[in-house]
Design a protein around this motif. Structure first.
Motif, PDB file in Angstrom:
ATOM      1  N   ILE A   1      53.657  48.400  35.898  1.00  0.00           N
ATOM      2  CA  ILE A   1      54.592  48.712  34.787  1.00  0.00           C
ATOM      3  C   ILE A   1      54.821  50.217  34.818  1.00  0.00           C
ATOM      4  N   ARG A   2      56.201  50.128  34.654  1.00  0.00           N
ATOM      5  CA  ARG A   2      56.761  51.818  34.897  1.00  0.00           C
ATOM      6  C   ARG A   2      57.123  52.256  33.557  1.00  0.00           C
ATOM      7  N   GLU A   3      57.164  51.519  32.488  1.00  0.00           N
ATOM      8  CA  GLU A   3      57.946  51.870  31.200  1.00  0.00           C
ATOM      9  C   GLU A   3      56.861  52.379  30.257  1.00  0.00           C
ATOM     10  N   GLU A   4      57.218  53.362  29.257  1.00  0.00           N
ATOM     11  CA  GLU A   4      56.184  53.575  28.143  1.00  0.00           C
ATOM     12  C   GLU A   4      56.208  52.819  27.078  1.00  0.00           C
ATOM     13  N   ARG A   5      57.478  52.212  26.830  1.00  0.00           N
ATOM     14  CA  ARG A   5      57.522  51.154  25.526  1.00  0.00           C
ATOM     15  C   ARG A   5      59.101  50.427  26.045  1.00  0.00           C
ATOM     16  N   VAL A   6      59.324  49.517  25.210  1.00  0.00           N
ATOM     17  CA  VAL A   6      60.643  48.972  25.163  1.00  0.00           C
ATOM     18  C   VAL A   6      61.284  48.626  23.904  1.00  0.00           C
ATOM     19  N   ARG A   7      62.559  48.772  23.697  1.00  0.00           N
ATOM     20  CA  ARG A   7      63.166  48.528  22.410  1.00  0.00           C
ATOM     21  C   ARG A   7      63.019  47.099  21.903  1.00  0.00           C
ATOM     22  N   TRP A   8      62.728  46.653  20.887  1.00  0.00           N
ATOM     23  CA  TRP A   8      62.930  45.456  20.596  1.00  0.00           C
ATOM     24  C   TRP A   8      64.018  44.530  20.721  1.00  0.00           C
ATOM     25  N   ASP A   9      65.152  45.088  20.720  1.00  0.00           N
ATOM     26  CA  ASP A   9      66.521  44.442  21.145  1.00  0.00           C
ATOM     27  C   ASP A   9      66.511  44.222  22.733  1.00  0.00           C
ATOM     28  N   ASP A  10      66.017  45.240  23.271  1.00  0.00           N
ATOM     29  CA  ASP A  10      66.205  45.030  24.795  1.00  0.00           C
ATOM     30  C   ASP A  10      65.311  43.756  25.261  1.00  0.00           C
ATOM     31  N   TRP A  11      63.972  43.726  24.460  1.00  0.00           N
ATOM     32  CA  TRP A  11      63.015  42.932  24.923  1.00  0.00           C
ATOM     33  C   TRP A  11      63.637  41.529  24.505  1.00  0.00           C
ATOM     34  N   VAL A  12      64.196  41.268  23.443  1.00  0.00           N
ATOM     35  CA  VAL A  12      64.891  40.085  23.182  1.00  0.00           C
ATOM     36  C   VAL A  12      65.882  39.575  24.295  1.00  0.00           C
ATOM     37  N   THR A  13      66.704  40.536  24.570  1.00  0.00           N
ATOM     38  CA  THR A  13      67.931  39.980  25.604  1.00  0.00           C
ATOM     39  C   THR A  13      67.125  39.935  27.060  1.00  0.00           C
ATOM     40  N   GLN A  14      66.143  40.369  27.502  1.00  0.00           N
ATOM     41  CA  GLN A  14      65.340  40.035  28.560  1.00  0.00           C
ATOM     42  C   GLN A  14      64.952  38.576  28.353  1.00  0.00           C
ATOM     43  N   ARG A  15      64.233  38.328  27.413  1.00  0.00           N
ATOM     44  CA  ARG A  15      63.677  36.837  26.928  1.00  0.00           C
ATOM     45  C   ARG A  15      64.956  35.962  27.227  1.00  0.00           C
ATOM     46  N   ARG A  16      66.069  36.116  26.565  1.00  0.00           N
ATOM     47  CA  ARG A  16      66.973  35.237  26.553  1.00  0.00           C
ATOM     48  C   ARG A  16      67.733  35.057  28.063  1.00  0.00           C
TER      49      ARG A  16
END
Length: 290
Positions: free
Chosen positions: A273-288
């Motif tokens: 895993i390369r990211e420090e953190r992820v925005r809530w909105d970006d994570w929601v988009t990834q799940r969709r």
């Protein structure tokens, strides 16, 4: 007003760096070198470069554990997340219950994971706080002197399905099959255990709180803040992108504006895993899009 539950001397914590060998089928780690105190461990948690996500050998700063804790409340499954101000990274995120593994438990990381649940996930009832069991074993009660426990009820932890790829501590496979990832920004290995939290069926008006340790003036303090429960319920099946707290048996909606999630919610590439953190909105988009 936040209440101090425990005080600890951070100098008692010792861990070790790791030697890690990864292939497409399994990851093997083993302790390496002399023990490190907390400050020495943090000094080693510096960005690492690995170009082959499935096959590599490396040295890492530490082993961490997280618990993806699932609670069924009113016939719906939720993941339990906690809010943490991460002093070593200068951010604030929602994350899984997690902690650092000490030297004595590097080959038994499930013990650390269960200890973290006992310390961080606090269940209050009108008649006291709940202790917990994993199988036939009682969990420790780290705040027992400050929080009176219920005399009759307790919660139960049980394992959910494990990850497909094996993780070995030296020659020993971890039987619970945790998910594993190497977090490149902190040069650390993280194990994620999937567990279920079961509350007593006839339990009335439970409230969930988070207690997290914070280093102040050389002392690790653990606090309880009733005004900021900081333990959140994220629906596993979440078409409306909801987030809640549980207070006196009632779900209360929590705001998600500007929210960040920890790296365990970011995309994993092989073992990395390369990211420090992820925005809530970006994570929601990834799940969709998944």
């Amino acid at each position: 007003m936040p209440r101090i539950l425990t005080r600890k001397d951070p100098s008692t914590f010792k861990t070790q760096p790791l030697h890690v060998e990864a292939s497409a089928q399994r990851l093997v780690y083993q302790p390496l070198g002399a023990p490190l105190n907390f400050s020495q461990m943090l000094e080693r948690r510096r960005p690492l470069q690995i170009d082959t996500p499935q096959h590599f050998t490396c040295e890492l700063a530490n082993l961490g554990v997280s618990v993806r804790l699932t609670l069924n409340w009113q016939d719906r499954d939720y993941w339990l997340l906690v809010r943490q101000q991460r002093q070593d990274r200068g951010d604030c995120v929602l994350k899984l219950i997690s902690g650092y593994v000490p030297s004595r438990e590097l080959h038994l990381p499930l013990h650390t994971a269960l200890q973290e649940v006992a310390e961080e996930c606090l269940v209050e009832t009108p008649r006291g706080w709940l202790g917990g069991r994993f199988g036939e074993h009682w969990l420790p009660t780290p705040h027992g002197a400050a929080l009176p426990h219920h005399g009759q009820y307790h919660y139960r932890l049980s394992p959910l399905s494990g990850a497909a790829r094996r993780v070995h501590a030296g020659n020993l496979p971890l039987l619970e099959r945790p998910q594993a990832y190497v977090h490149l920004p902190t040069a650390s290995l993280q194990l994620v255990y999937d567990l279920r939290l079961e509350l007593p069926e006839d339990l009335l008006e439970p409230s969930l709180f988070h207690s997290d340790e914070c280093l102040e003036d050389g002392v690790l303090l653990s606090r309880l803040d009733r005004q900021s429960p900081d333990l959140y319920l994220l629906p596993v099946d979440n078409p409306d992108n909801e987030l809640f707290t549980l207070q006196h048996g009632e779900l209360r909606s929590a705001a998600t504006d500007g929210l960040w999630l920890s790296e365990s919610f970011a995309a994993q590439d092989g073992w990395l895993i390369r990211e420090e953190r992820v925005r809530w909105d970006d994570w929601v988009t990834q799940r969709r899009c998944a």
